[in-house]
Design a protein around this motif. Structure first.
Motif, PDB file in Angstrom:
ATOM      1  N   GLU A 126      29.630  69.189  22.221  1.00  0.00           N
ATOM      2  CA  GLU A 126      29.692  70.360  21.353  1.00  0.00           C
ATOM      3  C   GLU A 126      31.135  70.771  21.052  1.00  0.00           C
ATOM      4  O   GLU A 126      31.465  71.170  19.931  1.00  0.00           O
ATOM      5  CB  GLU A 126      28.920  71.514  21.988  1.00  0.00           C
ATOM      6  CG  GLU A 126      27.411  71.341  21.919  1.00  0.00           C
ATOM      7  CD  GLU A 126      26.928  71.117  20.494  1.00  0.00           C
ATOM      8  OE1 GLU A 126      27.241  71.954  19.617  1.00  0.00           O
ATOM      9  OE2 GLU A 126      26.259  70.089  20.249  1.00  0.00           O
TER      10      GLU A 126
ATOM     11  N   LEU B 112      32.432  66.291  13.895  1.00  0.00           N
ATOM     12  CA  LEU B 112      31.673  65.079  14.218  1.00  0.00           C
ATOM     13  C   LEU B 112      31.380  65.021  15.715  1.00  0.00           C
ATOM     14  O   LEU B 112      32.168  65.486  16.541  1.00  0.00           O
ATOM     15  CB  LEU B 112      32.462  63.827  13.825  1.00  0.00           C
ATOM     16  CG  LEU B 112      32.772  63.633  12.339  1.00  0.00           C
ATOM     17  CD1 LEU B 112      33.743  62.469  12.163  1.00  0.00           C
ATOM     18  CD2 LEU B 112      31.487  63.381  11.546  1.00  0.00           C
ATOM     19  N   ARG B 113      30.251  64.435  16.065  1.00  0.00           N
ATOM     20  CA  ARG B 113      29.961  64.145  17.461  1.00  0.00           C
ATOM     21  C   ARG B 113      30.862  62.991  17.914  1.00  0.00           C
ATOM     22  O   ARG B 113      31.358  62.227  17.079  1.00  0.00           O
ATOM     23  CB  ARG B 113      28.476  63.799  17.628  1.00  0.00           C
ATOM     24  CG  ARG B 113      27.549  64.995  17.315  1.00  0.00           C
ATOM     25  CD  ARG B 113      26.093  64.550  17.210  1.00  0.00           C
ATOM     26  NE  ARG B 113      25.594  64.052  18.482  1.00  0.00           N
ATOM     27  CZ  ARG B 113      25.027  64.805  19.425  1.00  0.00           C
ATOM     28  NH1 ARG B 113      24.910  66.121  19.242  1.00  0.00           N
ATOM     29  NH2 ARG B 113      24.573  64.257  20.556  1.00  0.00           N
TER      30      ARG B 113
ATOM     31  N   ARG C 193      32.429  68.393  18.479  1.00  0.00           N
ATOM     32  CA  ARG C 193      31.808  68.635  17.163  1.00  0.00           C
ATOM     33  C   ARG C 193      32.432  69.854  16.490  1.00  0.00           C
ATOM     34  O   ARG C 193      32.711  69.842  15.284  1.00  0.00           O
ATOM     35  CB  ARG C 193      30.299  68.827  17.324  1.00  0.00           C
ATOM     36  CG  ARG C 193      29.543  68.970  16.000  1.00  0.00           C
ATOM     37  CD  ARG C 193      28.079  69.252  16.242  1.00  0.00           C
ATOM     38  NE  ARG C 193      27.880  70.490  16.966  1.00  0.00           N
ATOM     39  CZ  ARG C 193      27.929  71.696  16.422  1.00  0.00           C
ATOM     40  NH1 ARG C 193      28.209  71.845  15.130  1.00  0.00           N
ATOM     41  NH2 ARG C 193      27.727  72.777  17.158  1.00  0.00           N
ATOM     42  N   LYS C 194      32.694  70.887  17.282  1.00  0.00           N
ATOM     43  CA  LYS C 194      33.312  72.083  16.716  1.00  0.00           C
ATOM     44  C   LYS C 194      34.747  71.819  16.274  1.00  0.00           C
ATOM     45  O   LYS C 194      35.225  72.365  15.272  1.00  0.00           O
ATOM     46  CB  LYS C 194      33.287  73.222  17.736  1.00  0.00           C
ATOM     47  CG  LYS C 194      31.891  73.785  17.987  1.00  0.00           C
ATOM     48  CD  LYS C 194      31.923  74.873  19.058  1.00  0.00           C
ATOM     49  CE  LYS C 194      30.515  75.414  19.319  1.00  0.00           C
ATOM     50  NZ  LYS C 194      30.520  76.433  20.402  1.00  0.00           N
TER      51      LYS C 194
ATOM     52  N   GLU D  16      30.162  59.499  16.490  1.00  0.00           N
ATOM     53  CA  GLU D  16      30.428  59.475  15.049  1.00  0.00           C
ATOM     54  C   GLU D  16      31.931  59.423  14.773  1.00  0.00           C
ATOM     55  O   GLU D  16      32.395  58.704  13.888  1.00  0.00           O
ATOM     56  CB  GLU D  16      29.825  60.722  14.391  1.00  0.00           C
ATOM     57  CG  GLU D  16      28.314  60.814  14.485  1.00  0.00           C
ATOM     58  CD  GLU D  16      27.787  62.176  14.046  1.00  0.00           C
ATOM     59  OE1 GLU D  16      26.614  62.250  13.651  1.00  0.00           O
ATOM     60  OE2 GLU D  16      28.566  63.164  14.110  1.00  0.00           O
ATOM     61  N   TRP D  17      32.685  60.181  15.557  1.00  0.00           N
ATOM     62  CA  TRP D  17      34.141  60.236  15.394  1.00  0.00           C
ATOM     63  C   TRP D  17      34.773  58.887  15.719  1.00  0.00           C
ATOM     64  O   TRP D  17      35.654  58.414  15.002  1.00  0.00           O
ATOM     65  CB  TRP D  17      34.679  61.336  16.298  1.00  0.00           C
ATOM     66  CG  TRP D  17      36.134  61.645  16.167  1.00  0.00           C
ATOM     67  CD1 TRP D  17      36.760  62.301  15.146  1.00  0.00           C
ATOM     68  CD2 TRP D  17      37.163  61.360  17.128  1.00  0.00           C
ATOM     69  NE1 TRP D  17      38.106  62.438  15.402  1.00  0.00           N
ATOM     70  CE2 TRP D  17      38.382  61.874  16.615  1.00  0.00           C
ATOM     71  CE3 TRP D  17      37.161  60.736  18.380  1.00  0.00           C
ATOM     72  CZ2 TRP D  17      39.585  61.768  17.314  1.00  0.00           C
ATOM     73  CZ3 TRP D  17      38.354  60.626  19.074  1.00  0.00           C
ATOM     74  CH2 TRP D  17      39.552  61.134  18.536  1.00  0.00           C
TER      75      TRP D  17
ATOM     76  N   SER E 198      30.388  61.020  25.833  1.00  0.00           N
ATOM     77  CA  SER E 198      29.186  61.869  25.734  1.00  0.00           C
ATOM     78  C   SER E 198      28.513  62.062  27.086  1.00  0.00           C
ATOM     79  O   SER E 198      27.303  61.924  27.232  1.00  0.00           O
ATOM     80  CB  SER E 198      28.206  61.269  24.716  1.00  0.00           C
ATOM     81  OG  SER E 198      28.802  61.197  23.438  1.00  0.00           O
TER      82      SER E 198
END
Length: 428
Positions: free
Chosen positions: A214, A222-223, A217-218, A226-227, A207
């Protein structure tokens, strides 16, 4: 071999953050006494007018990239990475070893005693570690084979490196992951399998930019954090570099899984990542945060004393709060917190009897550190000192530098070799 650091001001960084005038005695590779002592030693270093501190811990960098210093300035990360990758294809093992040795010399001269590297050909970096005497936590980077410039499979390379260096006194091997933008689910899971099987740590970029977050996430819904939780990759053996674009829920996720974070403020600012890592919130939620310089391409130095000042000022300025990230907190990032991040707080990061003798002696005799007295010593270390103020650096009880003179390597020769190697690299 015994060494006595006599007549300094000792900043212990122990649990009570004690600081006092006194001595530090070293026997072999361990700290044997802290405080006034009337005993002599095989070698005595006069520390009058100096502060004796735990050696600094650089929690994230790419040391061989000293050869690319100044190569990709004034461009964002997205433009820097392809330029660096193009040069990576030209790197030889000799280039990596020479660049790493130059970096080790630079760090020793500025009081860093441990560094956490993320690169390939870490076996060549380990040669530089042994030659210079610094302590290296070396993470062989893994990523999808289709994206790498490494020779062979990155996962197999990492596994083999760890197997060869598991018993080295100064080298702690681990598995690196380039980042979610270059490592698929399969690569990440196989990297974790190697780390679990070998019983070693993991180290990855995470990150760092809004674009990274982004795009992931796309692609996955998931961010990145989170992934990684879904893949069961979050845990106390993971150090995540950067953590700029994270939410409060992700911070709590990191805290819950005891993931440590390497804060790299200078690199993030220079690359204009567009955000400031929410370190105050991380600390409030219980995340262990250390300080890293990141690559010489994006910093461009590896001077943690300079980076401590930037770390403090960045958060004060961006928060409009002069009290946030006080000097003691920032000094913690570069010492005991860095040790905790590496799960080494029982061995390094503070000056306590029985711990490994990793120390730096910092002069307070300069015009920029005068007046010096007990009440302002922590502030001076963070806001006034720079790497050139370091008089001596000791790792594992071995004096690597005294009176600004390196003992383990010929500094002039290292500089000359690095200059010639860089010239050959850019002319190739």
């Amino acid at each position: 071999m015994s060494v006595l650091l006599r007549g300094g001001y000792v900043v212990t960084q122990d649990s009570a953050r004690r600081a006092f005038a006194g001595d530090v005695r070293i026997e072999g590779d361990r700290i044997a006494a802290v405080g006034a002592t009337d005993r002599s030693a095989d070698e005595v270093l006069d520390c009058t007018g100096c502060v004796i501190v735990p050696g600094f811990i650089n929690l994230h960098n790419h040391v061989p990239n000293t050869l690319l210093r100044g190569f990709a300035d004034d461009v964002p990360l997205e433009a820097m990475l392809p330029k660096a990758a193009a040069m990576d294809t030209k790197f030889t093992r000799r280039d990596v070893q020479v660049g790493a040795l130059l970096g080790c010399v630079e760090m020793i001269r500025s009081g860093t005693t441990s560094f956490h590297d993320l690169f390939y050909w870490e076996d060549e970096v380990s040669r530089a570690v042994r030659e210079s005497g610094i302590r290296g936590f070396l993470s062989w980077v893994t990523l999808d084979e289709s994206l790498t410039t490494q020779h062979g499979n990155p996962l197999k390379n990492a596994d083999a490196f760890i197997g060869k260096h598991s018993e080295d006194r100064l080298i702690t091997p681990s598995v690196g992951v380039q980042g979610v933008y270059a490592a698929s689910e399969e690569t990440c899971l196989r990297a974790r399998e190697i780390a679990d099987r070998r019983g070693v740590r993991m180290h990855m970029h995470l990150s760092e930019t809004r674009g990274e977050v982004e795009a992931h996430r796309k692609a996955t819904g998931l961010r990145p954090i989170e992934w990684l939780e879904k893949l069961d990759l979050l845990g106390p053996r993971l150090t995540a570099a950067h953590g700029v674009w994270v939410t409060i829920n992700e911070i709590r996720m990191l805290a819950r899984h005891r993931v440590s974070v390497a804060h790299c403020p200078v690199s993030n600012m220079k690359l204009a990542s567009g955000g400031v890592a929410p370190v105050p919130e991380m600390l409030q939620e219980g995340v262990v945060v250390g300080l890293g310089t990141d690559s010489p391409i994006s910093n461009n130095t590896m001077d943690l004393l300079s980076d401590m000042k930037v770390a403090a000022l960045l958060h004060k300025s961006s928060r409009w709060d002069a009290a946030v990230m006080p000097a003691q907190t920032v000094l913690d990032l570069a010492t005991i917190a860095g040790a905790r991040a590496l799960e080494m707080e029982g061995e390094i990061g503070s000056i306590e009897v029985g711990k490994r003798a990793d120390l730096a002696v910092v002069s307070m005799r300069g015009v920029h550190t005068t007046p010096f007295y007990p009440e302002n010593v922590i502030s001076h270390l963070v806001y006034s000192c720079r790497g050139s103020d370091v008089r001596a650096t000791i790792v594992d009880g071995q004096v690597l530098m005294a009176d600004r003179v390196l003992r383990t390597v010929d500094e002039a020769d290292v500089v000359a070799r690095a200059q010639e190697t860089a010239r050959e690299l850019f002319e190739a």
